[in-house]
Structures are given as C-alpha cells and as structure tokens.
Design a protein around this motif. Sequence first.
Motif, PDB file in Angstrom:
ATOM      1  N   GLY A  41       1.091  -0.987   0.210  1.00 23.65           N
ATOM      2  CA  GLY A  41       0.056   0.509   0.250  1.00 23.65           C
ATOM      3  C   GLY A  41       0.292   0.961   0.165  1.00 23.65           C
ATOM      4  O   GLY A  41       0.655   2.202  -0.415  1.00 23.65           O
ATOM      5  N   SER A  42       1.930   1.502   0.620  1.00 25.71           N
ATOM      6  CA  SER A  42       2.891   2.561   0.872  1.00 25.71           C
ATOM      7  C   SER A  42       3.200   2.633  -0.432  1.00 25.71           C
ATOM      8  O   SER A  42       3.558   3.612  -0.735  1.00 25.71           O
ATOM      9  N   ILE A  43       3.676   1.323  -1.192  1.00 24.86           N
ATOM     10  CA  ILE A  43       4.367   1.708  -2.818  1.00 24.86           C
ATOM     11  C   ILE A  43       3.302   2.235  -3.399  1.00 24.86           C
ATOM     12  O   ILE A  43       2.653   3.811  -4.505  1.00 24.86           O
ATOM     13  N   LEU A  44       2.440   1.824  -3.016  1.00 26.07           N
ATOM     14  CA  LEU A  44       0.912   2.586  -4.382  1.00 26.07           C
ATOM     15  C   LEU A  44       0.499   4.191  -4.222  1.00 26.07           C
ATOM     16  O   LEU A  44       0.183   4.982  -4.960  1.00 26.07           O
ATOM     17  N   LEU A  45       0.474   4.482  -2.806  1.00 23.93           N
ATOM     18  CA  LEU A  45      -0.166   5.754  -2.245  1.00 23.93           C
ATOM     19  C   LEU A  45       1.647   6.632  -2.577  1.00 23.93           C
ATOM     20  O   LEU A  45       0.846   7.777  -3.010  1.00 23.93           O
ATOM     21  N   ALA A  46       2.261   6.595  -2.244  1.00 17.76           N
ATOM     22  CA  ALA A  46       3.731   7.098  -2.360  1.00 17.76           C
ATOM     23  C   ALA A  46       3.813   6.762  -4.677  1.00 17.76           C
ATOM     24  O   ALA A  46       4.123   8.551  -4.951  1.00 17.76           O
ATOM     25  N   ALA A  47       3.261   6.032  -5.540  1.00 15.21           N
ATOM     26  CA  ALA A  47       3.378   6.502  -6.367  1.00 15.21           C
ATOM     27  C   ALA A  47       2.158   7.520  -6.914  1.00 15.21           C
ATOM     28  O   ALA A  47       2.515   8.427  -7.612  1.00 15.21           O
ATOM     29  N   LEU A  98      -3.868  -2.129   3.106  1.00 18.44           N
ATOM     30  CA  LEU A  98      -5.147  -2.223   2.586  1.00 18.44           C
ATOM     31  C   LEU A  98      -5.465  -0.357   2.060  1.00 18.44           C
ATOM     32  O   LEU A  98      -6.348  -0.464   1.864  1.00 18.44           O
ATOM     33  N   LEU A  99      -5.765  -0.020   3.758  1.00 18.42           N
ATOM     34  CA  LEU A  99      -5.743   1.508   3.936  1.00 18.42           C
ATOM     35  C   LEU A  99      -5.127   2.496   2.441  1.00 18.42           C
ATOM     36  O   LEU A  99      -5.480   3.160   2.248  1.00 18.42           O
ATOM     37  N   ALA A 100      -3.410   2.482   2.938  1.00 23.18           N
ATOM     38  CA  ALA A 100      -2.533   3.241   2.077  1.00 23.18           C
ATOM     39  C   ALA A 100      -3.321   2.653   0.614  1.00 23.18           C
ATOM     40  O   ALA A 100      -3.184   3.540  -0.463  1.00 23.18           O
ATOM     41  N   ARG A 101      -3.742   1.336  -0.322  1.00 16.56           N
ATOM     42  CA  ARG A 101      -3.587   1.066  -1.572  1.00 16.56           C
ATOM     43  C   ARG A 101      -5.947   1.835  -1.470  1.00 16.56           C
ATOM     44  O   ARG A 101      -5.596   2.495  -2.884  1.00 16.56           O
TER      45      ARG A 101
END
Length: 328
Positions: A41-47, A98-101
């Motif tokens: 999720g961190s990778i997705l939100l950071a992207a 899950l939250l970050a995604r």
Amino acid sequence: MTETLALALAAVLMAAAPLVLATLGETLTEKAGVINLSLDGSILLAAMTAFAVAVTFDNPWLGMLGGMAVGAAIAGLLGIIGIFMGQSQLAVGFILTLLARDLAYFLGHAFSRLPGPDLGLWTIPGLAEVVGIGPILGSRSPVVHLSLVAVFLCWWWMYRTEAGMRLRAVGESPRAAFGRGIRVRLVRLWYCLAGGALVGMAGAAYSLAVKPGWGRPQGCEGAGWIALAIVIFGGWHPVRAALGAVLFAALQVSGIYLQEIFPSIPAPVFQVAPFPVMILTLLAVNMGRVGWIQDLVRRHPFLRRFSRGWSFDPPAALGQDFNPKKGL
C-alpha cells in the motif's frame, strides 16, 4: 547480439530499481526488529502522491520527495502504534497496506491518465564510452543509479559504522542493547522512518520513471509483497537482497523475450511465471533451516563454504515488542 544483451541488461536494471529500493528499505526496518507489512500500500500511495506533486508543481524531483514523505509517514504510524503502543506489528502493517491502497486509488482519481513530467535520463560523462558498461549505465533513468548507490550505502552503513552496529544490536538482542545505553525504541522508530522513505522512493520510481503517470491499475501492484519475500531470500543482507530483486526483474524481462521466441504460448503464462519461480526459490532458500539439510551441509566442504556467508535466520528479535520499563 552484444547490443541486444546490453539492452536486456539495461531493462533488467530499470525493472529492478524500484524493487531494490523497497527491498533495502524493508531490510533496514527488519534488521532493527520491526516487520513492516504496509509495503504494498505504501508503494501505491507514494506512487500516486509523487505523480500528483510532480504534475501540480511541474517538478518530478519534488514529486520524489513527496513519495518519500508518504512512505516515511506510513512507516512512522506503524512505528508509533507497533513500537511505542505495543500493538501487533503484523496486524497494524496489514491494515495500513489496505488503507494506503484504497486511499491511493480514491485520492488519485483526479490524476488518472493525465500526462505529466518524469525523471528523464542521467548521462554520466565518460561512462557511456566505457566498453561493456557504457551501453548499460551510460544514459539511464536516475532511479537506476540511485538504487545502485543505495545498495552500497546501506551495506556500508550496516556493516562498517557504529550506527549500523547499534541497528543490528536492537534487532538481535534489544535487552542487551538497552543495557549498553542504546535507546531501543527510538532506534527502531528511526529505521522505520528511513526504511519507509526508501519504500516511498520506490513508489515514486514507478510513477515517475518505470511507468510514468498514474492509473488503475498502476503496474506496481504486488511489488510490496514481492519485496517482502526478497528480503527473506536475501537473508536480511542488503547486497544479497538487491541481487534477489535483480533476479526477479530478470525473470520478468526474460518473459518478454521468451514470448517472442514461443508465440504459441499464451502471454499470461510468461507474465505470471516469475511469481511461482520466486516462490520456489524462496522455498529452496528456506530449506536451509531443515535439520537434515544442515547435516548434509556440514558433511560436505563445498556446501559448507557456499553456505557460510549466507544467513538463513532472521534477526532474533524480529517482530518482538520491547518495553524498557519492564526490561522486555
């Protein structure tokens, strides 16, 4: 033939760069004794954040900083709840991913499919003319060079500095480290933040270099879970973990070439193949913990020499809470 091989190697390094950064970040975090399951999720939100900031300010490097800040913030939440409040690191990390995604797809809807800036290419003077290396590294995306530098810096920091010794101490024996005056919780939080920033840089690398732009799907789904597996494959060592990331990227890139050689085989087979291969490799690596295999290694000098520098064991205090007031 030589040019084709150079292009293939360059493609492997490009595909591996974000995975290397994410893997290094998780290696640092886990070496300190903290498990961060929020990587995907961190990778997705950071992207998403990196691309949104880059579009808004027309500056991809500002976007990179935004992605790193998001990764560090998510890891900081894990650190506060898991380290200082004593809650389950696994549960908190899973909820955060899950939250970050979901936040990434919800907040990033306005930026979906928009054109935007990317990091471009870095041309290192003189390197392009070096035989063998020039076609591979002479003029490539900055994330490739940053990932290679990060591997060296992480190794140097962990194994050649006093701070790295403290990092390994809090991951192996927090009680002993505390007895030597090391502030265990603070050190763990620091490496949560540092590791999270590298994970955020990996997310930014996807949306600003590997696949510029933001969409659904983005193309980096599942990368966090792969990075977690590669950390285990690498034995919690930055160089070996980076090699694992390159191996996985090589499997992905080879699928493209194999698809051209075997056009009758459905394309999804080559797209999915790296995942079971990586799982089998991970199983093979972890077989080193089985008793009869350890006996076999001890009996054969060649196997003993091969396995001597490869650790199969995680940090002894990985995932364990430490309360300085109780000495636990």
